[in-house]
Design an enzyme around this catalytic site. Structure first.
Site, PDB file in Angstrom:
ATOM      1  N   ARG A 180     -85.762  35.521 -27.184  1.00 24.91           N
ATOM      2  CA  ARG A 180     -86.771  35.083 -26.210  1.00 24.91           C
ATOM      3  C   ARG A 180     -87.711  34.018 -26.754  1.00 24.91           C
ATOM      4  NH1 ARG A 180     -83.416  36.859 -22.692  1.00 24.91           N
ATOM      5  NH2 ARG A 180     -83.517  39.092 -22.198  1.00 24.91           N
ATOM      6  N   ARG A 215     -72.450  38.499 -28.698  1.00 27.32           N
ATOM      7  CA  ARG A 215     -73.542  39.394 -29.090  1.00 27.32           C
ATOM      8  C   ARG A 215     -73.014  40.541 -29.961  1.00 27.32           C
ATOM      9  NH1 ARG A 215     -75.874  41.224 -23.478  1.00 27.32           N
ATOM     10  NH2 ARG A 215     -77.458  42.256 -24.752  1.00 27.32           N
ATOM     11  N   LYS A 249     -77.134  49.621 -28.737  1.00 26.36           N
ATOM     12  CA  LYS A 249     -76.778  49.502 -27.323  1.00 26.36           C
ATOM     13  C   LYS A 249     -75.389  48.867 -27.203  1.00 26.36           C
ATOM     14  CE  LYS A 249     -79.245  45.095 -26.731  1.00 26.36           C
ATOM     15  NZ  LYS A 249     -80.407  44.417 -26.153  1.00 26.36           N
ATOM     16  N   HIS A 250     -74.623  49.151 -26.154  1.00 24.52           N
ATOM     17  CA  HIS A 250     -74.959  49.954 -24.964  1.00 24.52           C
ATOM     18  C   HIS A 250     -74.020  51.156 -24.959  1.00 24.52           C
ATOM     19  CE1 HIS A 250     -75.906  45.693 -24.149  1.00 24.52           C
ATOM     20  NE2 HIS A 250     -76.941  46.140 -23.464  1.00 24.52           N
ATOM     21  N   HIS A 274     -75.284  43.619 -14.777  1.00 26.43           N
ATOM     22  CA  HIS A 274     -76.443  43.024 -14.102  1.00 26.43           C
ATOM     23  C   HIS A 274     -76.129  42.792 -12.617  1.00 26.43           C
ATOM     24  CE1 HIS A 274     -77.387  41.997 -18.300  1.00 26.43           C
ATOM     25  NE2 HIS A 274     -78.648  41.983 -17.912  1.00 26.43           N
ATOM     26  N   ASP A 288     -81.163  51.419 -19.410  1.00 25.30           N
ATOM     27  CA  ASP A 288     -81.130  49.977 -19.254  1.00 25.30           C
ATOM     28  C   ASP A 288     -81.940  49.649 -17.992  1.00 25.30           C
ATOM     29  OD1 ASP A 288     -80.542  47.320 -19.706  1.00 25.30           O
ATOM     30  OD2 ASP A 288     -78.392  47.620 -19.929  1.00 25.30           O
TER      31      ASP A 288
END
Length: 360
Positions: free
Chosen positions: A72, A145, A175-176, A188, A258
């Site tokens: 971020r 990732r 995660k996850h 998502h 989540d």
């Protein structure tokens, strides 16, 4: 103050509004998650975190800051961290049989130390990292990732990264659970379904959670349905969270849902549910905390956040949800136990400088 503050929410901007302050002061709010929209520079972020802590010291300030495309804060001195796949590739440079694997573990620790130290120097408590999903080459949302396809390599690199976080005074989040890397769909926007049998998942994708049961401080389950195990997504399944993760694999730490605003969280038992219903099901299944993200930026200005806080409060009064003091103990255990370093101190600290050398 409530004996269980399970809601992790978000804010819209660079500073706190009066409405943000009221939400953060709510006894059911346990923390917040920051996004790139909450970042201008280090000075602004440090002030924002200080303002949050002035409301309640125990609020857990979180962020998704993994490295690669999920990072971020990227400017004003923050190190650009590599995607985790690059650590797996480093491991395999000599076929995984020699020095490259050992070097990769050192770089992973450096990565965790830099990640945790830079965040903590700005007042951030916690990052949702590392990803323990395996790199099957099918999932676009996981992709680079993930550390590696081999659960053993992924586990050891993740453990080394968590060692670096620990050196920086930061907890971790695997995660996850039990694994999002096998399915193509993105939770998502979809409800991914993994048709494999339980024994296949436990032998491969979920293996890191058992191997890291004494190292993981928190876990985030996947919004994925594994129909051969349970008809509900893992984050809403007592079978997955209580029976398998806690009892069978021995995990003792905190469990975050989540994001409840994701498509994979909105349909439970074939029915679209409200955020409050989703939160109650997640908490009853074994989650200690529930995340509701990106609602503060909606046109209604975060009405969904207020509805969740008020809905949980009403559910508690009606005994539809029972607060759990042990859950709040697990949340508080994720707060840093040591003072945050200053940025200037960090820039002259030998362990940090060595870690930066390893990452360049």
């Amino acid at each position: 103050m409530s004996d269980h503050a399970p809601v992790i929410l978000d804010i819209a901007g660079l500073t706190l509004t009066d409405i943000d302050r009221a939400r953060l002061a709510h006894p059911l709010c346990g923390g917040l998650i920051l996004f790139a929209r909450n970042w201008k520079n280090r000075e602004q972020l440090t002030q924002l975190c200080a303002d949050i802590k002035s409301i309640r010291e125990d609020l857990l300030i979180c962020v998704d800051h993994e490295g690669g495309r999920v990072q971020r804060f990227r400017t004003d001195g923050f190190t650009h961290l590599p995607p985790m796949r690059s650590l797996g590739e480093l491991w395999m440079q000599d076929g995984g049989q020699g020095g490259s694997a050992m070097h990769a573990t050192d770089v992973a620790t450096a990565c965790g130390y830099v990640l945790g130290s830079e965040l903590r120097a700005c007042g951030v408590d916690f990052s949702f990292t590392p990803v323990l999903d395996l790199d099957w080459g099918e999932s676009g949302v996981i992709g680079d990732r993930a550390f590696h396809r081999d659960a053993r390599v992924a586990t050891l690199l993740a453990k080394c990264l968590m060692h670096g976080l620990l050196q920086a005074g930061m907890a971790n989040c695997g995660k996850h659970f039990p694994g999002h890397g096998f399915v193509k769909a993105d939770s998502h926007t979809d409800i991914p379904i993994d048709e494999r049998a339980l024994h296949a998942i436990l032998a491969d994708d979920a293996a890191p959670y058992g191997w890291l049961s004494a190292t993981l401080t928190s876990v985030m389950p996947a919004h994925v349905i594994y129909p051969q195990v349970d008809s509900r997504p893992a984050g809403f399944s007592r079978r997955w969270l209580e029976d398998i993760l806690r009892r069978q694999l021995g995990f003792q730490g905190a469990i975050f849902s989540d994001d409840l605003s994701m498509a994979g969280a909105r349909i439970i038992d074939g029915r679209e549910v409200s955020y409050t219903e989703a939160a109650i099901v997640a908490l009853d299944a074994g989650c200690d905390m529930v995340l509701l993200c990106n609602q503060s930026v909606e046109s209604e200005g975060g009405v969904a956040v207020d509805e969740l806080l008020e809905g949980l409060e009403a559910a508690a009064k009606q005994a539809k949800w029972v607060a759990n003091a042990r859950s709040d103990d697990r949340r508080r255990a994720l707060l840093p136990a040591t003072p945050s370093p200053t940025w200037d101190w960090l820039m002259a600290h030998p362990a940090y400088l060595r870690s930066i050398d390893l990452l360049i």
